[in-house]
Design a protein around this motif. Structure first.
Motif: not given
Length: 265
Positions: A15-25, A162-172
């Motif tokens: 789930l967290t790999e693709f949702l913009p919510i950060s897997s590392s957190a 860490p905490g940025t979220s790859r999907s989150g920052i690219t979608i942003t």
């Protein structure tokens, strides 16, 4: 590893790999909220394989068309929309790849703390909320120009924090450049394929250097659960954001960042 740990970690990865919510957190909270031992590198590799299989399966038709057009473009030197998208994914991976090679050790030692994750969750969450709130574009991933690709590519490099979220920052970044919500998310998911592949190869390299027993049952079920949850996540996320947008994920990021501050500050 017991079944509860296997299921929770597999679902978290998927789930967290693709949702913009950060897997590392999320993963840093697991040992805080549980008494589980480290799951081991082999299990991490299995979870990455599951996530990678899910995104490749979901976008299989797109990837087939992109591969054909990209291969043809090497001969004809003409770019149709699929060839441009393929080049965008390739070029969009270069900054994060270089940044990872140059800064990996420094990030691991200097930026791995939970407070860094808390503030990046909150800060980049607010930026995601702003990008979604002010969005004015309706372009798809096929309608990007090279400036769009460059901005999104360099934004993706920030995901090493860490905490940025790859999907989150690219979608942003894609939303700020004028892509539609769906176009931004689809391009982010396509960008994940080489990134997950590179991360999996690095972990596999580390695994080959270690001499440890492998629980093949946990490997199989972890990869399967991660893959199924990731596939469903991609499908429903794309449908969800058309109607509601990114704001629920912004609220979730703020709450999660606050939770990390509560535990670690």
């Amino acid at each position: 590893m017991d079944w509860m740990q296997l299921v929770v970690l597999s679902l978290l990865q998927g789930l967290t790999e693709f949702l913009p919510i950060s897997s590392s957190a999320h993963l840093i909270l697991v040992p805080v909220l549980t008494s589980w031992e480290d799951q081991g590198l082999a299990f991490d590799v299995a979870l990455h394989i599951g996530s990678l299989a899910a995104v490749v399966l979901y976008f299989r038709q797109d990837l087939l068309g992109m591969t054909r057009s990209w291969t043809r473009s090497l001969v004809t030197r003409r770019l149709d929309e699929d060839a441009r998208l393929a080049w965008a994914v390739i070029l969009g991976t270069i900054p994060v790849g270089l940044a990872g090679l140059l800064l990996k050790d420094w990030i691991a030692t200097e930026l791995r703390g939970p407070l860094v994750m808390a503030w990046t969750l909150i800060g980049f969450g607010l930026l995601l909320g702003y990008a979604d709130w002010q969005r004015r574009g309706n372009r798809s991933e096929h309608q990007m120009n090279w400036k769009d690709v460059a901005v999104i590519a360099f934004a993706q490099a920030l995901a090493l924090i860490p905490g940025t979220s790859r999907s989150g920052i690219t979608i942003t970044a894609a939303l700020l450049m004028g892509l539609s919500r769906e176009g931004a998310a689809r391009f982010s998911f396509l960008l994940s394929i080489p990134v997950i592949t590179l991360a999996g190869l690095l972990e596999t390299r580390g695994l080959l250097q270690e001499a440890q027993a492998v629980d093949w049952s946990a490997i199989f079920w972890g990869a399967l659960l991660s893959g199924v949850s990731a596939y469903l996540c991609i499908h429903y996320f794309l449908a969800f954001i058309k109607r509601i947008g990114m704001q629920p994920f912004v609220v979730y990021r703020l709450l999660l960042g606050g939770l990390l501050l509560y535990f670690f500050w």
